[in-house]
Design an enzyme around this catalytic site. Structure first.
Site, short mmCIF file in Angstrom:
data_model
loop_
_atom_site.label_atom_id
_atom_site.label_comp_id
_atom_site.label_asym_id
_atom_site.label_seq_id
_atom_site.Cartn_x
_atom_site.Cartn_y
_atom_site.Cartn_z
N LYS A 9 0.83 -1.37 -0.12
CA LYS A 9 -0.07 0.04 0.07
C LYS A 9 0.75 1.35 0.00
O LYS A 9 2.24 1.27 0.21
CB LYS A 9 -0.91 -0.17 1.10
CG LYS A 9 -1.76 -1.33 1.18
CD LYS A 9 -3.06 -1.29 2.22
CE LYS A 9 -3.99 -2.32 2.15
NZ LYS A 9 -4.93 -2.28 3.35
N TYR A 49 -12.07 -2.52 -3.27
CA TYR A 49 -12.69 -2.76 -1.83
C TYR A 49 -14.43 -2.77 -2.03
O TYR A 49 -15.22 -2.15 -0.99
CB TYR A 49 -12.46 -1.28 -1.28
CG TYR A 49 -10.81 -1.77 -0.65
CD1 TYR A 49 -10.57 -2.62 0.31
CD2 TYR A 49 -9.81 -0.94 -1.22
CE1 TYR A 49 -9.03 -2.88 0.47
CE2 TYR A 49 -8.54 -1.13 -0.87
CZ TYR A 49 -8.30 -2.04 0.10
OH TYR A 49 -6.88 -2.38 0.39
N ASN A 112 -2.11 -0.12 7.16
CA ASN A 112 -1.59 -1.29 7.47
C ASN A 112 -0.85 -2.07 6.55
O ASN A 112 -0.79 -3.26 6.13
CB ASN A 112 -2.88 -2.04 7.76
CG ASN A 112 -4.00 -2.39 7.03
OD1 ASN A 112 -3.89 -1.77 5.84
ND2 ASN A 112 -4.86 -3.31 6.91
N HIS A 115 -1.87 -5.36 1.27
CA HIS A 115 -3.24 -6.06 0.99
C HIS A 115 -3.16 -7.37 0.58
O HIS A 115 -1.87 -7.55 -0.27
CB HIS A 115 -4.12 -5.36 0.23
CG HIS A 115 -4.98 -6.24 -0.19
ND1 HIS A 115 -6.26 -6.27 0.20
CD2 HIS A 115 -5.31 -7.02 -1.64
CE1 HIS A 115 -7.07 -7.14 -0.45
NE2 HIS A 115 -6.40 -7.66 -1.42
N GLU A 126 -9.14 -10.02 -7.89
CA GLU A 126 -8.19 -9.09 -7.91
C GLU A 126 -7.16 -9.05 -8.78
O GLU A 126 -6.74 -7.98 -9.22
CB GLU A 126 -7.80 -8.95 -6.28
CG GLU A 126 -8.82 -8.49 -5.24
CD GLU A 126 -8.47 -9.18 -3.62
OE1 GLU A 126 -7.27 -9.50 -3.63
OE2 GLU A 126 -9.28 -9.07 -3.00
O1 CDP Z 1 -7.39 -6.06 4.29
P1 CDP Z 1 -7.94 -7.27 5.16
O2 CDP Z 1 -8.45 -8.09 4.30
O3 CDP Z 1 -7.12 -7.68 6.17
O4 CDP Z 1 -9.18 -6.39 5.80
P2 CDP Z 1 -10.81 -5.97 5.40
O5 CDP Z 1 -11.52 -6.14 6.64
O6 CDP Z 1 -10.96 -6.58 4.25
O7 CDP Z 1 -10.38 -4.44 5.26
C1 CDP Z 1 -9.87 -3.85 4.23
C2 CDP Z 1 -9.03 -2.56 4.43
O8 CDP Z 1 -9.95 -1.65 4.93
C3 CDP Z 1 -7.98 -2.81 5.55
O9 CDP Z 1 -7.08 -3.51 5.05
C4 CDP Z 1 -7.88 -1.43 5.98
O10 CDP Z 1 -6.83 -0.85 5.09
C5 CDP Z 1 -9.13 -0.71 5.98
N1 CDP Z 1 -9.92 -0.83 7.21
C6 CDP Z 1 -9.78 0.20 7.88
O11 CDP Z 1 -9.27 1.34 7.75
N2 CDP Z 1 -10.46 0.28 9.23
C7 CDP Z 1 -11.30 -0.69 9.60
N3 CDP Z 1 -12.17 -0.68 10.76
C8 CDP Z 1 -11.40 -2.06 8.63
C9 CDP Z 1 -10.53 -1.83 7.65
MG MG Z 2 -10.08 -7.91 3.09
#
Ligand code: CDP
Ligand code: MG
Length: 149
Positions: A9, A49, A112, A115, A126
């Site tokens: 990212k 997303y 974070n 991805h 993706e």
């Molecule tokens: O990336 P991952 O699949 O682990 O998590 P996700 O639940 O699919 O969420 C996608 C992305 O949204 C996360 O990697 C974060 O960058 C962002 N996010 C966030 O900023 N705050 C949250 N409470 C949840 C997700």
């Molecule tokens: Mg995810």
């Protein structure tokens, strides 16, 4: 062999972590089969997303992903999707295991670092968003016969 989509990212690129993170995926025994430095536009970020549309973090996440170039990659290997998620650690770096990428390099869920696809079906979707078929390569890598039987 399974493939997964991994994206470094904007924060990873800006913080100079590209090489360190890629080294972990290489050391694990996954094979890099596609890679590009790319600026993500709004349409692509929203498609990426889409499952989170309507949630409070959707718009901030889209803006974050668009804020600077990313490194988009395809990695291949045995159980590549799960192996990569394990390497990455939990979504929230504050809760991610020490030694995982997010546990090592992150401190806040909104930045974070990386991805990774959450299933083989997500990976296929993706990879299709970020790569044309001919941009994902098949090749034999030296030493891969030492990784599994
Ligand atoms: O990336 P991952 O699949 O682990 O998590 P996700 O639940 O699919 O969420 C996608 C992305 O949204 C996360 O990697 C974060 O960058 C962002 N996010 C966030 O900023 N705050 C949250 N409470 C949840 C997700
Ligand atoms: Mg995810």
């Amino acid at each position: 062999m399974e493939r997964t989509f991994i994206m470094l990212k904007p924060d990873a690129v800006q913080r100079g972590l590209i090489g360190q993170i890629i080294a972990r995926f290489e050391a694990k025994g996954l094979k890099l089969v596609g890679m590009k430095l790319k600026r993500v536009d709004r349409a692509l970020a929203e498609a990426h997303y889409a499952e989170h549309r309507g949630k409070g973090f959707f718009e901030p996440t889209v803006n974050y992903i668009m804020s600077s170039p990313v490194v988009a990659m395809v990695w291949e290997g045995k159980n590549a999707v799960a192996a990569a998620r394990e390497l990455m650690g939990a979504t929230n770096p504050a809760a991610a295991a020490p030694g995982s990428v997010r546990g090592s390099y992150g401190i806040d869920i909104s930045r974070n670092v990386v991805h990774g696809s959450d299933s083989p079906a997500s990976a296929e979707r993706e990879i299709g968003l970020y790569f044309r078929p001919e941009e994902v390569l098949s090749y034999t890598k030296a030493g891969e016969d030492w990784l599994s039987e």
